[in-house]
Design a protein around this motif. Structure first.
Motif, PDB file in Angstrom:
ATOM      1  N   GLU A   9      -4.247 -12.700 -26.888  1.00 46.93           N
ATOM      2  CA  GLU A   9      -3.949 -13.759 -25.930  1.00 46.93           C
ATOM      3  C   GLU A   9      -5.227 -14.134 -25.199  1.00 46.93           C
ATOM      4  OE1 GLU A   9      -0.774 -14.888 -22.417  1.00 46.93           O
ATOM      5  OE2 GLU A   9      -0.747 -12.880 -23.289  1.00 46.93           O
ATOM      6  N   SER A  10      -5.494 -15.408 -25.132  1.00 52.90           N
ATOM      7  CA  SER A  10      -6.706 -15.860 -24.441  1.00 52.90           C
ATOM      8  C   SER A  10      -6.317 -16.495 -23.112  1.00 52.90           C
ATOM      9  CB  SER A  10      -7.485 -16.850 -25.303  1.00 52.90           C
ATOM     10  OG  SER A  10      -6.681 -17.963 -25.618  1.00 52.90           O
ATOM     11  N   ILE A  68       5.492 -14.778 -35.414  1.00 48.39           N
ATOM     12  CA  ILE A  68       6.887 -15.090 -35.083  1.00 48.39           C
ATOM     13  C   ILE A  68       7.230 -14.512 -33.713  1.00 48.39           C
ATOM     14  CG2 ILE A  68       9.290 -14.568 -35.699  1.00 48.39           C
ATOM     15  CD1 ILE A  68       8.356 -14.881 -38.676  1.00 48.39           C
ATOM     16  N   ASP A  69       6.809 -13.277 -33.442  1.00 49.83           N
ATOM     17  CA  ASP A  69       7.056 -12.675 -32.123  1.00 49.83           C
ATOM     18  C   ASP A  69       6.366 -13.461 -31.010  1.00 49.83           C
ATOM     19  OD1 ASP A  69       8.622 -10.686 -33.250  1.00 49.83           O
ATOM     20  OD2 ASP A  69       6.993  -9.199 -33.285  1.00 49.83           O
ATOM     21  N   ILE A  70       5.160 -13.907 -31.256  1.00 49.37           N
ATOM     22  CA  ILE A  70       4.418 -14.702 -30.260  1.00 49.37           C
ATOM     23  C   ILE A  70       5.164 -16.008 -29.993  1.00 49.37           C
ATOM     24  CG2 ILE A  70       2.298 -16.039 -29.874  1.00 49.37           C
ATOM     25  CD1 ILE A  70       0.834 -13.776 -31.500  1.00 49.37           C
TER      26      ILE A  70
END
Length: 79
Positions: A9-10, A68-70
């Motif tokens: 994650e940015s 998919i989870d993101i």
């Protein structure tokens, strides 16, 4: 072309940049025994060569599951 190896994650650094709407082509490929989905974006009508492949990424099975989870986290209620 790049095979995604990791997601992180940015943090945002300033306001979002403007977006150009493009088409994304996809296909399933197998290279060196690795099955992946290949996503390619094509240059917009404003580009010097409209429709030319602009960037291509590949996602293997394990990283597809992570993506998919993101996506489910980003879009609650998505099944």
């Amino acid at each position: 072309m790049a095979l995604i190896e990791d997601f992180e994650e940015s943090q945002a650094d300033g306001p979002p940049r403007s977006r150009t709407r493009v088409t994304c082509g996809y296909r399933t490929v197998e290279i060196d025994g690795i099955r992946a989905v290949q996503l390619s974006t094509y240059g917009s009508s404003e580009r010097k060569i409209p429709g030319k492949t602009s960037q291509t990424i590949e996602i293997d099975r394990a990283h597809a599951a992570e993506l998919i989870d993101i996506l489910k986290s980003a879009f609650p209620g998505m099944s």
